[in-house]
Design an enzyme around this catalytic site. Structure first.
Site, PDB file in Angstrom:
ATOM      1  N   GLU A   1      -5.353   1.219   1.865  1.00 35.22           N
ATOM      2  CA  GLU A   1      -5.254   0.013   2.705  1.00 35.22           C
ATOM      3  C   GLU A   1      -5.669   0.341   4.134  1.00 35.22           C
ATOM      4  O   GLU A   1      -6.392  -0.410   4.785  1.00 35.22           O
ATOM      5  CB  GLU A   1      -3.812  -0.526   2.691  1.00 35.22           C
ATOM      6  CG  GLU A   1      -3.636  -1.869   3.396  1.00 35.22           C
ATOM      7  CD  GLU A   1      -3.229  -1.776   4.855  1.00 35.22           C
ATOM      8  OE1 GLU A   1      -3.116  -2.828   5.501  1.00 35.22           O
ATOM      9  OE2 GLU A   1      -3.041  -0.661   5.374  1.00 35.22           O
ATOM     10  N   GLU A   2      -5.204   1.494   4.620  1.00 38.64           N
ATOM     11  CA  GLU A   2      -5.455   1.867   6.016  1.00 38.64           C
ATOM     12  C   GLU A   2      -6.934   2.170   6.269  1.00 38.64           C
ATOM     13  O   GLU A   2      -7.356   2.276   7.415  1.00 38.64           O
ATOM     14  CB  GLU A   2      -4.607   3.089   6.405  1.00 38.64           C
ATOM     15  CG  GLU A   2      -3.095   2.873   6.264  1.00 38.64           C
ATOM     16  CD  GLU A   2      -2.481   1.973   7.342  1.00 38.64           C
ATOM     17  OE1 GLU A   2      -3.231   1.373   8.129  1.00 38.64           O
ATOM     18  OE2 GLU A   2      -1.234   1.875   7.362  1.00 38.64           O
TER      19      GLU A   2
ATOM     20  N   ASP B   1       4.579  -4.872   3.077  1.00 38.23           N
ATOM     21  CA  ASP B   1       3.983  -3.849   3.938  1.00 38.23           C
ATOM     22  C   ASP B   1       4.758  -3.849   5.257  1.00 38.23           C
ATOM     23  O   ASP B   1       4.641  -4.795   6.043  1.00 38.23           O
ATOM     24  CB  ASP B   1       2.498  -4.190   4.159  1.00 38.23           C
ATOM     25  CG  ASP B   1       1.799  -3.192   5.052  1.00 38.23           C
ATOM     26  OD1 ASP B   1       2.421  -2.192   5.449  1.00 38.23           O
ATOM     27  OD2 ASP B   1       0.609  -3.413   5.365  1.00 38.23           O
TER      28      ASP B   1
ATOM     29  N   HIS C   1       1.561   4.411  12.445  1.00 35.15           N
ATOM     30  CA  HIS C   1       0.298   5.136  12.628  1.00 35.15           C
ATOM     31  C   HIS C   1       0.488   6.350  13.543  1.00 35.15           C
ATOM     32  O   HIS C   1      -0.458   6.791  14.199  1.00 35.15           O
ATOM     33  CB  HIS C   1      -0.814   4.214  13.169  1.00 35.15           C
ATOM     34  CG  HIS C   1      -1.080   3.039  12.267  1.00 35.15           C
ATOM     35  ND1 HIS C   1      -1.744   1.917  12.664  1.00 35.15           N
ATOM     36  CD2 HIS C   1      -0.752   2.815  10.968  1.00 35.15           C
ATOM     37  CE1 HIS C   1      -1.817   1.051  11.660  1.00 35.15           C
ATOM     38  NE2 HIS C   1      -1.218   1.576  10.617  1.00 35.15           N
TER      39      HIS C   1
ATOM     40  N   ASP D   1       5.478   2.219   7.362  1.00 33.66           N
ATOM     41  CA  ASP D   1       4.130   1.724   7.028  1.00 33.66           C
ATOM     42  C   ASP D   1       3.442   2.737   6.119  1.00 33.66           C
ATOM     43  O   ASP D   1       2.772   3.608   6.575  1.00 33.66           O
ATOM     44  CB  ASP D   1       3.345   1.521   8.326  1.00 33.66           C
ATOM     45  CG  ASP D   1       1.997   0.871   8.087  1.00 33.66           C
ATOM     46  OD1 ASP D   1       1.724   0.470   6.950  1.00 33.66           O
ATOM     47  OD2 ASP D   1       1.210   0.786   9.057  1.00 33.66           O
TER      48      ASP D   1
ATOM     49  N   HIS E   1       0.811  -1.226   0.000  1.00 32.90           N
ATOM     50  CA  HIS E   1       0.000   0.000   0.000  1.00 32.90           C
ATOM     51  C   HIS E   1       0.842   1.272   0.000  1.00 32.90           C
ATOM     52  O   HIS E   1       1.937   1.322   0.558  1.00 32.90           O
ATOM     53  CB  HIS E   1      -1.031   0.010   1.126  1.00 32.90           C
ATOM     54  CG  HIS E   1      -0.507   0.131   2.522  1.00 32.90           C
ATOM     55  ND1 HIS E   1      -0.389   1.339   3.161  1.00 32.90           N
ATOM     56  CD2 HIS E   1      -0.111  -0.799   3.427  1.00 32.90           C
ATOM     57  CE1 HIS E   1       0.044   1.137   4.406  1.00 32.90           C
ATOM     58  NE2 HIS E   1       0.231  -0.155   4.583  1.00 32.90           N
TER      59      HIS E   1
HETATM   60  N1  BES Z   1       1.012  -2.554   8.083  1.00 34.98           N
HETATM   61  C1  BES Z   1      -0.153  -2.692   8.860  1.00 34.98           C
HETATM   62  C2  BES Z   1      -0.403  -4.130   9.304  1.00 34.98           C
HETATM   63  C3  BES Z   1       0.483  -4.634  10.413  1.00 34.98           C
HETATM   64  C4  BES Z   1       0.765  -3.850  11.514  1.00 34.98           C
HETATM   65  C5  BES Z   1       0.942  -5.937  10.367  1.00 34.98           C
HETATM   66  C6  BES Z   1       1.547  -4.370  12.538  1.00 34.98           C
HETATM   67  C7  BES Z   1       1.703  -6.463  11.381  1.00 34.98           C
HETATM   68  C8  BES Z   1       2.025  -5.647  12.473  1.00 34.98           C
HETATM   69  C9  BES Z   1      -1.367  -2.233   8.057  1.00 34.98           C
HETATM   70  O1  BES Z   1      -1.103  -1.113   7.271  1.00 34.98           O
HETATM   71  C10 BES Z   1      -2.467  -1.859   9.018  1.00 34.98           C
HETATM   72  O2  BES Z   1      -2.330  -0.946   9.773  1.00 34.98           O
HETATM   73  N2  BES Z   1      -3.539  -2.602   8.995  1.00 34.98           N
HETATM   74  C11 BES Z   1      -4.644  -2.350   9.863  1.00 34.98           C
HETATM   75  C12 BES Z   1      -5.834  -3.145   9.429  1.00 34.98           C
HETATM   76  C13 BES Z   1      -6.459  -2.626   8.150  1.00 34.98           C
HETATM   77  C14 BES Z   1      -7.481  -3.620   7.674  1.00 34.98           C
HETATM   78  C15 BES Z   1      -7.064  -1.248   8.347  1.00 34.98           C
HETATM   79  C16 BES Z   1      -4.301  -2.752  11.283  1.00 34.98           C
HETATM   80  O3  BES Z   1      -3.453  -3.635  11.482  1.00 34.98           O
HETATM   81  O4  BES Z   1      -4.899  -2.204  12.179  1.00 34.98           O
HETATM   82 ZN    ZN Z   2       0.731  -1.061   6.412  1.00 38.89          ZN
END
Ligand code: BES
Ligand code: ZN
Length: 426
Positions: free
Chosen positions: A290-291, A318, A394, A256, A239
């Protein structure tokens, strides 16, 4: 269109009947049809004077958006995030109705509640959300072979750290790459321009935006057309958007996921520099939104499936530049293809000599899940164990400096991408 017809039919039914159905939980395992579920949901909604059905072209911020989530995750969230009950649910998954404008707060609230979110899918239509209640199609197993040592060996030295550092710096310099922000749109346009340079002088390479109906940020697709079997496709993606709260909070998202997008760009650049021409088609994709609930990849994977595209494999990049753990590369074991994960491990052993291990997200944590959901073999290579992942994501502190100021770790993933592309697209 079809929903509108169903709505007008259901409106003519009595609300008493709808009330009797209030605890309705569709049994898709028992082959109940999605149409019946849509009908029941809209009936309830109409009686409650609540939900608006999907309205193509409605003002974006007010557009309904349907969010599906694992109930086990939702159970522990406080009522502030979920002011209303799910509009439909089964034993495992619940679907909620939100407005586009509320999605950012939902994502933010979930990140706050969990430090990491429980993960959710956002859908433009109720019908698409309901498909999440049905079991995902099985991903067929396939055989993997390793026999491209000479080609992989010639291309690996072309992958460099300096261009990775430049791309991560450039992407994280956009104040916020959120999918609804003007700067998020600008970041996508910047990537399109950079990637277009790689297509110069190559009639088999093209770059195009993938536009999304529900948000302004475009995904970016670079296609390297296969010379022998162009109908077979390998997808390498990650993403391009970032998140850090709401409003005008800076969201550099250096790890990220400027890191993953930079790896995709560098890997494509190295393949072009080496004059590599794949037998099968390779699509390099920077996903939007994605976020906001895997929305860019959801649109693209569903479009590919609808078009009957034969995706032989998908690799998700990612968060690849923060070395938080002992091993070099970790593969996410859930919502991914075990067969392809094992193949990636073999690629590392044969060509790269890095150490690798596995981790579990426990939820649909990134864009690989959209491909798995559509029946395609997908993998997710990650920077660390789950517990030791970058603590700054984040937040405004997700900067390149806080990943060590270099791209040594990301370089390993770009090298893995070269081996994956060459061995799978042969
Ligand atoms: N890169 C993250 C996912 C992640 C974070 C994987 C920490 C392993 C460890 C991704 O961009 C993200 O933040 N995903 C969201 C979920 C998405 C469906 C909104 C999350 O993990 O909260
Ligand atoms: Zn991510």
């Amino acid at each position: 269109m079809r929903l509108a017809v169903i709505l007008s039919l259901t409106l003519s039914l009595s609300c008493a009947a709808a009330a009797a159905d209030a605890a309705y939980a569709p049994d898709f395992d028992g082959r109940e049809s999605a149409q019946a579920a849509i009908r029941a949901v809209l009936e309830d909604a109409a009686c409650a004077g609540g939900l608006v059905p999907d309205v193509p072209g409605a003002a974006a911020a007010d557009q309904p958006v349907w969010v599906s989530m694992e109930k086990s995750a939702v159970g522990s969230l406080d009522g502030a995030l979920f002011k209303t009950a799910p509009v439909v649910e089964n034993k495992k998954i619940a679907i909620y109705a939100f407005r586009e404008a509320e999605l950012g707060d939902l994502a933010d609230g979930m990140h706050r509640a969990f430090r990491r979110g429980p993960g959710f899918f956002a859908h433009d239509t109720l019908a698409a959300a309901l498909a999440d209640l049905e079991a995902a199609p099985p991903v067929p197993a396939r055989a993997y072979t390793l026999d491209q040592a000479a080609r992989v060996g010639a291309l690996l030295p072309l992958v460099k750290e300096a261009p990775l550092v430049s791309a991560i710096s450039a992407l994280s310099a956009f104040k916020n790459r959120g999918s609804r922000y003007a700067t998020g749109v600008d970041a996508s346009k910047w990537l399109q321009k950079e990637w277009a340079k790689l297509a110069e002088g190559r009639s088999d390479i093209s770059v195009a935006p993938f536009k999304h109906a529900a948000f302004p940020q475009e995904s970016v697709v670079l296609t390297m057309l296969g010379a022998v079997e162009p109908e077979k496709v390998v997808v390498i993606g990650g993403h391009l958007d970032s998140v850090a709260g709401s409003g005008d909070t800076p969201a550099p998202g250096a790890d990220d996921n400027a890191s993953g997008a930079a790896v995709i760009q560098e890997l494509a650049r190295a393949l072009v520099e080496g004059g590599y021409r794949p037998a099968k088609t390779i699509k390099f994709i920077a996903f939007a939104a994605e976020e906001a609930g895997l929305r860019g990849s959801a649109d693209i994977a569903a479009a590919f499936k609808k078009a009957g595209m034969n995706v032989e494999g998908m690799l998700n990049l990612d968060m690849v530049n923060y070395k938080g753990s002992d091993l070099d590369i970790y593969f996410v074991s859930d919502f991914t293809s075990a067969g392809q994960n094992a193949f990636l491990g073999r690629l590392i052993d044969a060509y790269l000599g890095y150490t690798w291990g596995a981790l579990k997200c426990g939820y649909a944590c990134s864009d690989h899940a959209s491909w798995t959901k559509n029946g395609y073999p997908a993998s997710y290579s990650f920077e660390s164990s789950f517990e030791q992942h970058n603590p700054y994501i984040h937040k405004p502190e997700d900067t390149l400096a806080n990943s060590g100021g270099r791209a040594e770790h990301a370089l390993k993933f770009a090298r893995l991408g070269v081996a994956y592309a060459v061995e799978l697209a042969k």
